[in-house]
Design a protein around this motif. Structure first.
Motif, PDB file in Angstrom:
ATOM      1  N   GLY A  16      47.168  48.509  37.232  1.00 23.34           N
ATOM      2  CA  GLY A  16      47.053  47.114  36.783  1.00 23.34           C
ATOM      3  C   GLY A  16      47.517  46.158  37.869  1.00 23.34           C
ATOM      4  O   GLY A  16      47.022  45.028  37.973  1.00 23.34           O
ATOM      5  N   HIS A  41      48.254  35.655  31.957  1.00 28.54           N
ATOM      6  CA  HIS A  41      49.048  35.883  33.177  1.00 28.54           C
ATOM      7  C   HIS A  41      49.452  34.513  33.722  1.00 28.54           C
ATOM      8  O   HIS A  41      48.741  33.521  33.507  1.00 28.54           O
ATOM      9  N   ALA A 100      40.471  39.490  35.896  1.00 27.21           N
ATOM     10  CA  ALA A 100      41.276  40.322  36.809  1.00 27.21           C
ATOM     11  C   ALA A 100      41.498  41.736  36.283  1.00 27.21           C
ATOM     12  O   ALA A 100      41.497  42.700  37.042  1.00 27.21           O
ATOM     13  N   GLN A 101      41.699  41.864  34.950  1.00 30.70           N
ATOM     14  CA  GLN A 101      41.953  43.201  34.376  1.00 30.70           C
ATOM     15  C   GLN A 101      40.758  43.723  33.602  1.00 30.70           C
ATOM     16  O   GLN A 101      40.852  44.773  32.963  1.00 30.70           O
ATOM     17  N   GLY A 104      41.279  35.510  45.754  1.00 30.86           N
ATOM     18  CA  GLY A 104      41.583  36.365  44.605  1.00 30.86           C
ATOM     19  C   GLY A 104      41.554  35.551  43.327  1.00 30.86           C
ATOM     20  O   GLY A 104      41.199  34.360  43.335  1.00 30.86           O
ATOM     21  N   THR A 105      41.943  36.179  42.239  1.00 30.95           N
ATOM     22  CA  THR A 105      41.933  35.508  40.930  1.00 30.95           C
ATOM     23  C   THR A 105      42.756  34.227  40.961  1.00 30.95           C
ATOM     24  O   THR A 105      42.312  33.178  40.485  1.00 30.95           O
ATOM     25  N   THR A 106      43.957  34.319  41.512  1.00 35.37           N
ATOM     26  CA  THR A 106      44.848  33.156  41.522  1.00 35.37           C
ATOM     27  C   THR A 106      44.189  31.992  42.247  1.00 35.37           C
ATOM     28  O   THR A 106      44.198  30.856  41.749  1.00 35.37           O
ATOM     29  N   VAL A 132      40.967  40.771  29.551  1.00 32.77           N
ATOM     30  CA  VAL A 132      41.838  41.881  29.148  1.00 32.77           C
ATOM     31  C   VAL A 132      43.272  41.504  29.493  1.00 32.77           C
ATOM     32  O   VAL A 132      43.535  41.022  30.599  1.00 32.77           O
ATOM     33  N   HIS A 151      41.157  43.367  45.034  1.00 30.29           N
ATOM     34  CA  HIS A 151      42.118  44.483  45.165  1.00 30.29           C
ATOM     35  C   HIS A 151      42.337  45.237  43.859  1.00 30.29           C
ATOM     36  O   HIS A 151      42.857  46.352  43.860  1.00 30.29           O
ATOM     37  N   LYS A 152      41.941  44.619  42.735  1.00 29.92           N
ATOM     38  CA  LYS A 152      42.119  45.310  41.442  1.00 29.92           C
ATOM     39  C   LYS A 152      40.874  46.105  41.066  1.00 29.92           C
ATOM     40  O   LYS A 152      40.835  46.753  40.042  1.00 29.92           O
ATOM     41  N   ASN A 192      46.877  41.928  30.820  1.00 32.16           N
ATOM     42  CA  ASN A 192      47.480  42.833  31.807  1.00 32.16           C
ATOM     43  C   ASN A 192      48.730  43.518  31.267  1.00 32.16           C
ATOM     44  O   ASN A 192      49.214  44.459  31.878  1.00 32.16           O
ATOM     45  N   ASP A 241      39.280  34.956  32.763  1.00 34.06           N
ATOM     46  CA  ASP A 241      40.029  35.640  33.812  1.00 34.06           C
ATOM     47  C   ASP A 241      39.684  37.127  33.726  1.00 34.06           C
ATOM     48  O   ASP A 241      40.138  37.824  32.809  1.00 34.06           O
ATOM     49  N   THR A 291      41.945  35.298  29.122  1.00 34.19           N
ATOM     50  CA  THR A 291      41.801  36.538  29.886  1.00 34.19           C
ATOM     51  C   THR A 291      40.850  37.498  29.159  1.00 34.19           C
ATOM     52  O   THR A 291      40.858  37.574  27.933  1.00 34.19           O
ATOM     53  N   SER A 337      39.709  39.584  41.195  1.00 30.29           N
ATOM     54  CA  SER A 337      40.297  39.931  42.503  1.00 30.29           C
ATOM     55  C   SER A 337      39.706  41.223  43.027  1.00 30.29           C
ATOM     56  O   SER A 337      39.598  42.211  42.273  1.00 30.29           O
ATOM     57  N   ALA A 354      49.059  33.294  36.414  1.00 28.81           N
ATOM     58  CA  ALA A 354      47.971  32.725  37.237  1.00 28.81           C
ATOM     59  C   ALA A 354      47.007  31.901  36.394  1.00 28.81           C
ATOM     60  O   ALA A 354      46.291  31.053  36.936  1.00 28.81           O
TER      61      ALA A 354
HETATM   62  N1  PMP Z   1      45.203  37.495  35.859  1.00 31.30           N
HETATM   63  C1  PMP Z   1      45.516  38.707  35.400  1.00 31.30           C
HETATM   64  C2  PMP Z   1      45.152  39.085  33.997  1.00 31.30           C
HETATM   65  C3  PMP Z   1      46.170  39.607  36.243  1.00 31.30           C
HETATM   66  O1  PMP Z   1      46.506  40.818  35.795  1.00 31.30           O
HETATM   67  C4  PMP Z   1      46.476  39.220  37.573  1.00 31.30           C
HETATM   68  C5  PMP Z   1      47.194  40.161  38.518  1.00 31.30           C
HETATM   69  N2  PMP Z   1      48.226  40.887  37.953  1.00 31.30           N
HETATM   70  C6  PMP Z   1      46.101  37.952  37.999  1.00 31.30           C
HETATM   71  C7  PMP Z   1      45.465  37.116  37.115  1.00 31.30           C
HETATM   72  C8  PMP Z   1      46.368  37.485  39.388  1.00 31.30           C
HETATM   73  O2  PMP Z   1      45.640  38.233  40.288  1.00 31.30           O
HETATM   74  P1  PMP Z   1      45.866  38.051  41.880  1.00 31.30           P
HETATM   75  O3  PMP Z   1      47.343  38.230  42.091  1.00 31.30           O
HETATM   76  O4  PMP Z   1      45.057  39.136  42.478  1.00 31.30           O
HETATM   77  O5  PMP Z   1      45.410  36.695  42.242  1.00 31.30           O
END
Ligand code: PMP
Length: 405
Positions: A29, A122, A201-202, A92-94, A172, A224-225, A174, A199, A170, A222, A124
């Motif tokens: 995650g 999250h 990301a997950q 990335g997502t942020t 999903v 990297h995820k 996290n 979002d 979101t 993102s 973010a």
């Molecule tokens: N949203 C969710 C649901 C996340 O799990 C994460 C990373 N843990 C983020 C946003 C932020 O992702 P990043 O740090 O890659 O920008």
């Protein structure tokens, strides 16, 4: 059916020992490991093909630009967007959420307006909206979660008002693994004329994602995820929004013409891609998406569901273990606490036994507040994990309980 042992050979990092124990990587995650093909692509690019994109007319710049734009098309296909120019590369997502909060916020949000979020976001997907609200004199409203860790959607019709400018949710959680019914949420929001940012990301790495079918206005994730490199991410936006929204950063590559009096901005997507982009990251991300497509997301989802069911049943063998997040529709994330043991003590001892998990609030403090806890231990599985690793987690936890009780 996936051949997991064969797949694991694609991920060289998994084959190592920590503290003399085989690594059991259950922190997917936070970030995922990269298949060899992604590492090889990045090495080849720097080794043979590197030059800045959209700049020079020379051979290396031309082929790197072609690969970069092909990567955009790969992302488009992966999320089923209508147009490649609706795909903006970010860090990335942020950074994608911050871009929307700034750019959409500049154009559409005024004093007294409201942004609607959920209690399971999250940070973010909270802080950039809070910063926007502070700048504009707007306010946040929040969709609550129930005890199982699902959104209380019955509140949605009353939480959305004529002042709501955007709903951010979101795909999903996290922390809980809950898969939110984003398509249904979008439908309700659109009935009230409210655009939705999802979002992903997950979500993107565990669910088949179709932004056209979902009909969301923005979708972010993102690299990297999803088994790609760090420092690259995606902002998908519907053309009609991206056309109207102002750029959030100025600089090279996002302009058609600059004079000291006025700048004419580039068309989409370059309007939102100022400066030298992480083009190597984008191409690496596309390689990761191709890798997943070849494995088949349906196969991945089936194996992850089997792992989730197995690991959930096994964890219940630990006395006093409580799982947070019990939705019937969830990804293979197991957040838990054991009696009154501190999450970080459990995490530290798991580490010594070779098991990598995440502990703490997982950047979701409001959600932890909802449950009245400071944090959890989170084991997040993905398709290269095995049932034997779930067994090792269980046996390690039983040892830790013995040790700490
Ligand atoms: N949203 C969710 C649901 C996340 O799990 C994460 C990373 N843990 C983020 C946003 C932020 O992702 P990043 O740090 O890659 O920008």
């Amino acid at each position: 059916m996936l051949d997991i042992q064969k797949i694991r050979k694609d991920f060289p990092i998994l084959d190592q020992q920590v503290y003399g124990k085989p690594l059991v990587y259950l922190d997917n995650g936070a970030t995922t490991q990269k298949p060899r093909v992604v590492l090889e692509t990045i090495e080849r690019l720097y080794d043979r093909e590197n030059s800045n994109v959209h700049r020079g007319g020379h051979h290396l710049s031309v082929i790197t630009t072609e690969h970069y734009e092909a990567a955009r098309e790969t992302v488009r296909q992966f999320i089923h967007a209508a147009h490649a120019h609706e795909i903006i590369f970010t860090h990335g997502t942020t950074s994608s959420i911050n871009a929307v909060a700034f750019s959409f916020g500049e154009k559409y949000v005024r004093a007294g307006d409201e942004i609607l979020l959920t209690e399971m976001e999250h940070h973010a997907n909270i802080v950039p909206w809070q910063m926007l609200c502070e700048r504009k004199g707007a306010s946040l409203k929040v969709i609550p979660v129930n005890e199982a860790g699902e959104l209380r959607l019955e509140t949605l019709d009353t939480l959305i008002t004529e002042k709501t400018r955007l709903l951010a949710v979101t795909q999903v959680s996290n922390v809980l693994g809950t898969v939110n019914p984003v398509k249904e949420i979008v439908e309700i929001a659109h009935r009230h004329g409210v655009p939705v940012l999802v979002d992903g990301a997950q979500g993107i790495q565990h669910e088949i994602t179709d932004v056209t079918d979902m009909d969301c206005d923005f979708y972010v994730f993102s690299g990297h995820k999803i088994y790609g490199p760090t420092g690259i991410g995606v902002l998908y936006g519907k053309e009609k929004w991206l056309e109207e929204m102002p750029p959030y950063q100025g600089g090279g590559d996002m302009i058609k013409k600059v004079t000291f009096e006025k700048t004419i901005y580039e068309d989409l997507p370059l309007k939102f891609e100022a400066g030298t982009m992480n083009y190597i990251g984008a191409i690496g991300l596309a390689t990761a998406l191709d890798y997943l497509r070849d494995l088949g997301l349906e196969n991945i989802m089936a194996w992850e569901q089997e792992l989730l069911d197995y690991a959930t049943a096994r964890l219940k063998e630990v006395p006093e273990l409580k799982i947070y997040g019990n939705s019937s529709h969830k990804t293979a994330i197991l957040s838990f606490l054991i009696g009154d043991l501190h999450h970080s003590d459990v995490g530290t001892l798991l580490d010594k036994l070779g098991v990598a998990v995440r502990t703490g609030h997982h950047c979701a403090q409001p959600l932890c507040d909802h449950y009245g806890i400071a944090g959890t231990v989170r084991a997040s599985f993905t398709f290269y994990n095995t049932k034997e690793e779930a067994d090792w987690l269980l046996n390690s936890l039983l040892r830790i309980v013995e040790m700490l009780k």
